[in-house]
Design a protein around this motif. Sequence first.
Motif, PDB file in Angstrom:
ATOM      1  N   GLU A  30       0.831  -1.211   0.000  1.00 33.78           N
ATOM      2  CA  GLU A  30       0.000   0.000   0.000  1.00 33.78           C
ATOM      3  C   GLU A  30       0.865   1.260   0.000  1.00 33.78           C
ATOM      4  O   GLU A  30       0.578   2.217  -0.729  1.00 33.78           O
ATOM      5  CB  GLU A  30      -0.929   0.013   1.219  1.00 33.78           C
ATOM      6  N   TYR A  67       0.996   4.064  -3.067  1.00 26.82           N
ATOM      7  CA  TYR A  67       0.741   5.481  -2.832  1.00 26.82           C
ATOM      8  C   TYR A  67       1.940   6.321  -3.266  1.00 26.82           C
ATOM      9  O   TYR A  67       1.776   7.357  -3.935  1.00 26.82           O
ATOM     10  CB  TYR A  67       0.386   5.773  -1.374  1.00 26.82           C
ATOM     11  N   LEU A  94      -6.163  10.351  -3.077  1.00 24.57           N
ATOM     12  CA  LEU A  94      -5.861   8.949  -2.770  1.00 24.57           C
ATOM     13  C   LEU A  94      -5.414   8.765  -1.324  1.00 24.57           C
ATOM     14  O   LEU A  94      -5.585   7.702  -0.746  1.00 24.57           O
ATOM     15  CB  LEU A  94      -4.765   8.424  -3.699  1.00 24.57           C
ATOM     16  N   THR A 100      -7.356   7.030   1.574  1.00 24.63           N
ATOM     17  CA  THR A 100      -7.341   5.584   1.833  1.00 24.63           C
ATOM     18  C   THR A 100      -6.353   5.204   2.925  1.00 24.63           C
ATOM     19  O   THR A 100      -6.412   4.096   3.453  1.00 24.63           O
ATOM     20  CB  THR A 100      -7.001   4.795   0.554  1.00 24.63           C
ATOM     21  N   GLU A 112      -7.611   6.276   8.867  1.00 26.34           N
ATOM     22  CA  GLU A 112      -8.637   5.509   9.580  1.00 26.34           C
ATOM     23  C   GLU A 112      -9.699   6.435  10.155  1.00 26.34           C
ATOM     24  O   GLU A 112     -10.885   6.156  10.097  1.00 26.34           O
ATOM     25  CB  GLU A 112      -7.978   4.706  10.695  1.00 26.34           C
TER      26      GLU A 112
END
Length: 102
Positions: A42, A46, A64, A67, A70
């Motif tokens: 991830e 990114y 983006l 993502t 949290e």
Amino acid sequence: MLDELSGQTHEVVSGLCLLTPAWEELDHAVTSVSFRRLTPRELGLYVASDEWRERAGGYAIQGLGATLVERIEGDYLNVVGLPAALLVNLLAERFPGTYGYG
């Protein structure tokens, strides 16, 4: 930097100054941003997106980078770049009624 933020909570602090010849208002806003635990894949995806370039915190929550997050506590727009809630509150204090409250 993003690896350091992974699984952690950090604070975004923005200062705001309204200045006229007659008065000055100086204040700041703080928003807590919690990143989820990010995998190496991830993080790599990114970073490969190049969205992080020229970003003070290394991510763009309005793109983006959302993502990666949290949860947040505080003004979302402060994280984007302008503490809008603080700005409106300061203006409402100076100009009561102009913004529908104050």
